[in-house]
Design an enzyme around this catalytic site. Structure first.
Site, PDB file in Angstrom:
ATOM      1  N   HIS A  48      77.207  43.107  50.561  1.00  0.00           N
ATOM      2  CA  HIS A  48      75.637  43.977  50.798  1.00  0.00           C
ATOM      3  C   HIS A  48      75.239  42.647  50.740  1.00  0.00           C
ATOM      4  O   HIS A  48      75.091  41.444  51.058  1.00  0.00           O
ATOM      5  CB  HIS A  48      75.493  44.699  49.275  1.00  0.00           C
ATOM      6  CG  HIS A  48      75.225  43.776  48.234  1.00  0.00           C
ATOM      7  ND1 HIS A  48      74.381  42.857  47.089  1.00  0.00           N
ATOM      8  CD2 HIS A  48      76.360  43.154  47.170  1.00  0.00           C
ATOM      9  CE1 HIS A  48      74.437  42.314  47.034  1.00  0.00           C
ATOM     10  NE2 HIS A  48      75.178  42.268  46.462  1.00  0.00           N
ATOM     11  N   CYS A  49      73.352  43.465  51.509  1.00  0.00           N
ATOM     12  CA  CYS A  49      72.333  41.989  51.274  1.00  0.00           C
ATOM     13  C   CYS A  49      71.161  42.516  50.395  1.00  0.00           C
ATOM     14  O   CYS A  49      71.388  43.500  49.631  1.00  0.00           O
ATOM     15  CB  CYS A  49      72.552  42.482  53.372  1.00  0.00           C
ATOM     16  SG  CYS A  49      71.446  43.708  53.838  1.00  0.00           S
ATOM     17  N   ALA A  50      70.179  42.208  50.797  1.00  0.00           N
ATOM     18  CA  ALA A  50      69.217  42.311  50.074  1.00  0.00           C
ATOM     19  C   ALA A  50      68.538  44.118  49.385  1.00  0.00           C
ATOM     20  O   ALA A  50      68.239  43.890  48.607  1.00  0.00           O
ATOM     21  CB  ALA A  50      67.775  41.415  50.200  1.00  0.00           C
TER      22      ALA A  50
ATOM     23  N   ARG B 199      71.088  46.739  51.334  1.00  0.00           N
ATOM     24  CA  ARG B 199      70.994  47.890  52.199  1.00  0.00           C
ATOM     25  C   ARG B 199      72.972  47.469  51.571  1.00  0.00           C
ATOM     26  O   ARG B 199      74.258  46.139  51.614  1.00  0.00           O
ATOM     27  CB  ARG B 199      71.491  47.771  53.021  1.00  0.00           C
ATOM     28  CG  ARG B 199      70.399  48.427  54.493  1.00  0.00           C
ATOM     29  CD  ARG B 199      70.256  47.854  55.229  1.00  0.00           C
ATOM     30  NE  ARG B 199      69.560  46.936  55.472  1.00  0.00           N
ATOM     31  CZ  ARG B 199      69.202  45.786  56.548  1.00  0.00           C
ATOM     32  NH1 ARG B 199      69.899  46.235  58.044  1.00  0.00           N
ATOM     33  NH2 ARG B 199      68.739  44.649  56.287  1.00  0.00           N
TER      34      ARG B 199
END
Length: 460
Positions: A25-27, A29
């Site tokens: 995951h990113c910030a 999504r």
């Protein structure tokens, strides 16, 4: 919000845990590499509590949850998939196998764009800082707050130009990591290409300045540095990484630490100054000249075309590769592409606002305002994939608004002193703040009106 329940419902909608090859995951999504994306039930996923949109891009299926929420969903989701140490995973420290799996799902052009993005995204803060400081210096000089001869101005000018002077070192370090080479050897190659023995190319602005030449094995080597350049160091570090791996394969482990770095730096240094560097400089100059020709052809033409098509390019993921081109433009003057990209981005926010005022769908209305706001701050994925593309015509309305705003900022010569920032934050590096915000209003207003006039059909 029951995060465990969301995670439990999400897995079967993705086609089962056996359909998920890798997850991180990113910030904002959840990023998934899927075995077969045709098994995904997207419409049901978008109806899950907390989901703000879902789309496929950059070889990954991405589900937007938003800052803070995605971390809480990922932990139980990782447990459902039986991923070890899931709670510590993020895009920035994602396992190499996840990144490689994502790349395998991309076409060659998208893979190339992703590679450039991975190289330039880590060094954007340094360039942004320098760009903002350049903008501040420009204002101080315009309003005669400090004279260029004053000590404070001289010092700030040093601070603002440092990132561009050592840009090949920064790129060398980042590119070596992406190409599979030693990062510190990549930095050394960047250092060779900006060595004080070589003439700083910025000095060529003086008509009387000419770089010296040196004879070596029957060849003339021009002693001209690569400060501020991009393509020469990218090509050279790519060669260095290939060479390093090749030398390491044939070198006994007992002497690897001594032999491999030595041979790599010696050979790559010669290659950089005699072949790859000059070829890269010609290639970079050619790209810049071509863009200058398009930019200078007819008032507003480039802004109209680029502003109206940039969001289409965003859908492919290729836009990540533009950081290299923008850095090359900064070396030769100013970045005139970034204001155009910014108009395209904020226009998506304008279209999202139009959807908010017209839609009857409660969930869409809840999503439209925060996603439009994020577009005004330079983050467009939520509004593009969560709102505008969902109804198609709002996306077309945004293209129209982007073209209008791009036309205006091009007509009035709005440029930027850096890369990476769009939307409201770009004002910090804009050369003409007033006309930048006028273009901003035109892009948002044009997209808003175009979206309302185009209309769209909504399921009851």
């Amino acid at each position: 919000m029951d995060y465990k329940d969301i995670a439990k419902k999400l897995v079967p909608l993705l086609g089962g845990k056996e359909n998920v090859v890798s997850a991180t995951h990113c910030a904002t999504r959840l990023r998934l590499v899927m075995s077969d994306e045709s098994k995904i039930d997207q419409s049901e996923i978008e109806e899950l509590d907390g989901v703000k949109g879902a789309f496929s891009s950059s070889g990954q299926y991405q589900i937007i949850f938003g800052t803070g929420t995605v971390n809480k969903v990922y932990q139980p989701f990782a447990e459902e998939l039986e991923i070890a140490n899931g709670e510590n995973s993020s895009e920035s420290n994602a396992a190499p196998d996840h990144k490689e799996a994502a790349k395998q799902n991309m076409n060659p052009l998208a893979r190339f764009a992703k590679t450039l993005s991975n190289i330039f995204v880590p060094i954007i803060p340094a360039i942004v800082a320098s760009g903002v400081l350049m903008g501040v210096l420009g204002l101080l000089n315009t309003y005669d707050v400090f004279t260029p001869e004053s000590s404070i101005y001289v010092l700030l000018n040093m601070f603002s130009s440092a990132a561009f002077i050592i840009l090949p070192i920064l790129i060398g370090f980042s590119a070596a990591r992406e190409f599979g080479g030693n990062q510190y050897l990549g930095a050394v190659i960047g250092g060779i290409m900006t060595h004080p023995t070589l003439m700083n190319p910025w000095g060529l602005q003086d008509a009387s300045a000419n770089p010296e030449t040196m004879q070596f094995v029957g060849m003339n080597i021009e002693l001209l540095g690569y400060q501020g350049t991009v393509i020469p160091v990218l090509l050279t570090v790519y060669v260095m990484s290939k060479l390093e791996r090749g030398v390491r394969k044939i070198t006994p482990s007992a002497v690897d630490l001594l032999v491999t770095p030595f041979v790599t730096v010696i050979i790559t240094g010669f290659v950089a100054l005699m072949a790859v560097g000059p070829i890269g400089r010609l290639l970079g100059d050619g790209i810049t000249t071509a863009l200058d020709a398009v930019y200078g052809f007819g008032s507003g033409f480039a802004g109209l075309i680029f502003g109206g098509t940039y969001s289409l390019i965003v859908l492919t993921g290729v836009h990540h590769s533009f950081h290299a081109i923008e850095a090359e433009l900064l070396n030769s003057g100013a970045n005139y592409l970034l204001p155009i990209w910014s108009m395209a981005n904020v226009a998506q926010g304008g279209a999202g606002l139009a959807v908010f005022f017209k839609t009857k769908n409660k969930k869409t209305k809840e999503l439209a305002i925060p996603s439009a706001t994020s577009a005004f701050l330079g983050i467009t994925e939520p509004v593009i994939f969560g709102v505008n593309l969902k109804y198609r015509r709002p996306f077309i309305g945004a293209l129209i608004g982007g073209a209008m705003g791009g036309f205006y900022v091009t007509m009035f010569g709005v440029e930027a002193n850096g890369i990476g920032l769009t939307g409201v934050p770009m004002a910090a590096i804009a050369t003409d703040i007033m006309n930048y915000f006028i273009g901003f209003i035109i892009a948002v207003g044009g997209a808003f009106l175009a979206t309302l006039l185009l209309g769209w059909k909504e399921d009851k």
